[in-house]
Write a protein that holds these residues in place. Structure first.
Motif, PDB file in Angstrom:
ATOM      1  N   GLN A 193       0.831  -1.205   0.000  1.00 33.13           N
ATOM      2  CA  GLN A 193       0.000   0.000   0.000  1.00 33.13           C
ATOM      3  C   GLN A 193       0.870   1.262   0.000  1.00 33.13           C
ATOM      4  O   GLN A 193       0.594   2.232  -0.681  1.00 33.13           O
ATOM      5  N   ASP A 232       0.900   4.275  -2.655  1.00 35.35           N
ATOM      6  CA  ASP A 232       0.725   5.676  -2.242  1.00 35.35           C
ATOM      7  C   ASP A 232       1.855   6.560  -2.766  1.00 35.35           C
ATOM      8  O   ASP A 232       1.650   7.747  -3.022  1.00 35.35           O
ATOM      9  N   ARG A 286      -0.447   5.575  -8.918  1.00 32.17           N
ATOM     10  CA  ARG A 286      -1.244   4.915  -7.869  1.00 32.17           C
ATOM     11  C   ARG A 286      -1.623   3.463  -8.158  1.00 32.17           C
ATOM     12  O   ARG A 286      -2.672   3.000  -7.717  1.00 32.17           O
TER      13      ARG A 286
END
Ligand code: NAD
Length: 268
Positions: free
Chosen positions: A223, A227, A232
């Motif tokens: 994740q 980020d 993305r």
């Protein structure tokens, strides 16, 4: 020399338009570490573009045979060549066999890789050596064997897998970052040595790509990468394979010595 061959070596007729030409018909490609992950994706994409493909790995011959069957299903010839890229004798035997069975090698993709992550203070020197041996010595040995042949024939290209980590460094991956930075230096030097003979040498620096190598990362780490990536998303093996096809194709005939990021902007 057929027109397909003159296109693969990047020396098309003066003034010819190569716009949109990603055709690799007539090319013979060797992809190292092609039993799974990015290497498998590259092997299939090259075959999809028309190349015959030698599928190398040092582990899981069955997986390599499955990749070779997929290449053949695309209408191309395939050969499984099991070899450790860090072993000179095995590499030379492999390249000789590829040429004997598939014909003159025109595309070499140095993709085989391992990780042995740890912070430097805790890193076992054997883990440092293993990573350097696979990525850097392996790329050197396979490139050397391929380059000798391509140089004589004045055609061909080499594409080396570096990494965003080779450009930026990464805590816990000093061995891998050093190897991947080394691959960039090797790529530029080879490009200078071989350019006068029309042999192009380029690198690709992927960001985080969804493969068995990165699937081991915990969800929070994945994740965090997403980020920090401007686009993305985590990349796919197809994203890297498309860049390899481009760099191997006549569309890239005036490109040598570059390291192309395929990283969603992570390396910016
Ligand atoms: P992977 O672990 O899924 O596949 C690597 C393959 O290389 C394996 O099949 C392995 O058996 C083979 N291999 C390892 N050592 C070898 C040796 N000595 N001789 C022959 N084959 C050997 O890894 P991947 O994620 O597909 O990575 C492929 C390449 O892309 C590597 O060079 C890696 O460093 C680079 N890369 C990957 C990522 C990523 O996010 N996955 C990012 C940047 C760069």
């Amino acid at each position: 020399m057929s027109s397909a061959h003159s296109e693969v070596d990047g020396r098309g007729p003066e003034g010819a338009s190569f716009g949109g030409k990603l055709d690799l018909t007539g090319a013979v490609a060797l992809v190292t570490g092609a039993g799974r992950g990015i290497g498998r994706g590259i092997a299939l994409a090259l075959a999809g573009a028309g190349a015959d493909v030698a599928v190398n790995d040092f582990a899981d011959e069955e997986a390599c045979a499955a990749v070779a069957a997929e290449v053949e299903a695309l209408g191309r010839r395939a050969l499984v060549v099991m070899a450790d890229v860090s072993d000179e004798e095995q590499v030379n035997g492999m390249v000789e066999r590829v040429e004997k069975e598939l014909g003159p090698l025109s595309v070499v993709v140095n993709n085989a890789g391992i990780t042995r992550d740890n912070v430097t203070m805790m890193m076992d020197p054997a883990d440092f050596d293993a990573v350097i041996a696979t990525h850097l010595r392996g790329t050197f040995l396979v490139s050397k064997a391929g380059a000798r042949r391509m140089f004589r024939r004045r055609r061909g290209c080499i594409i080396n897998l570096s990494s965003v980590v080779g450009r930026r460094g990464n805590a816990g991956q000093a061995n891998y970052a050093a190897a991947k930075a080394g691959v960039i230096g090797l790529t530029k030097s080879l490009a200078k040595e071989l350019g006068a003979r029309g042999v192009r040498v380029n690198a690709i620096a992927p960001g985080y790509i969804d493969t068995p190598m990165t699937q081991a990362l915990p969800e929070e780490a994945r994740q965090l990468i997403v980020d920090n990536t401007p686009l993305r998303v985590i990349g796919t093996t197809d994203d890297v394979a498309a860049a390899v096809v481009f760099l191997a194709s006549p569309a890239a005939r005036f490109i040598t010595g570059v390291t192309l990021p395929v990283d969603g902007g992570l390396g910016i």
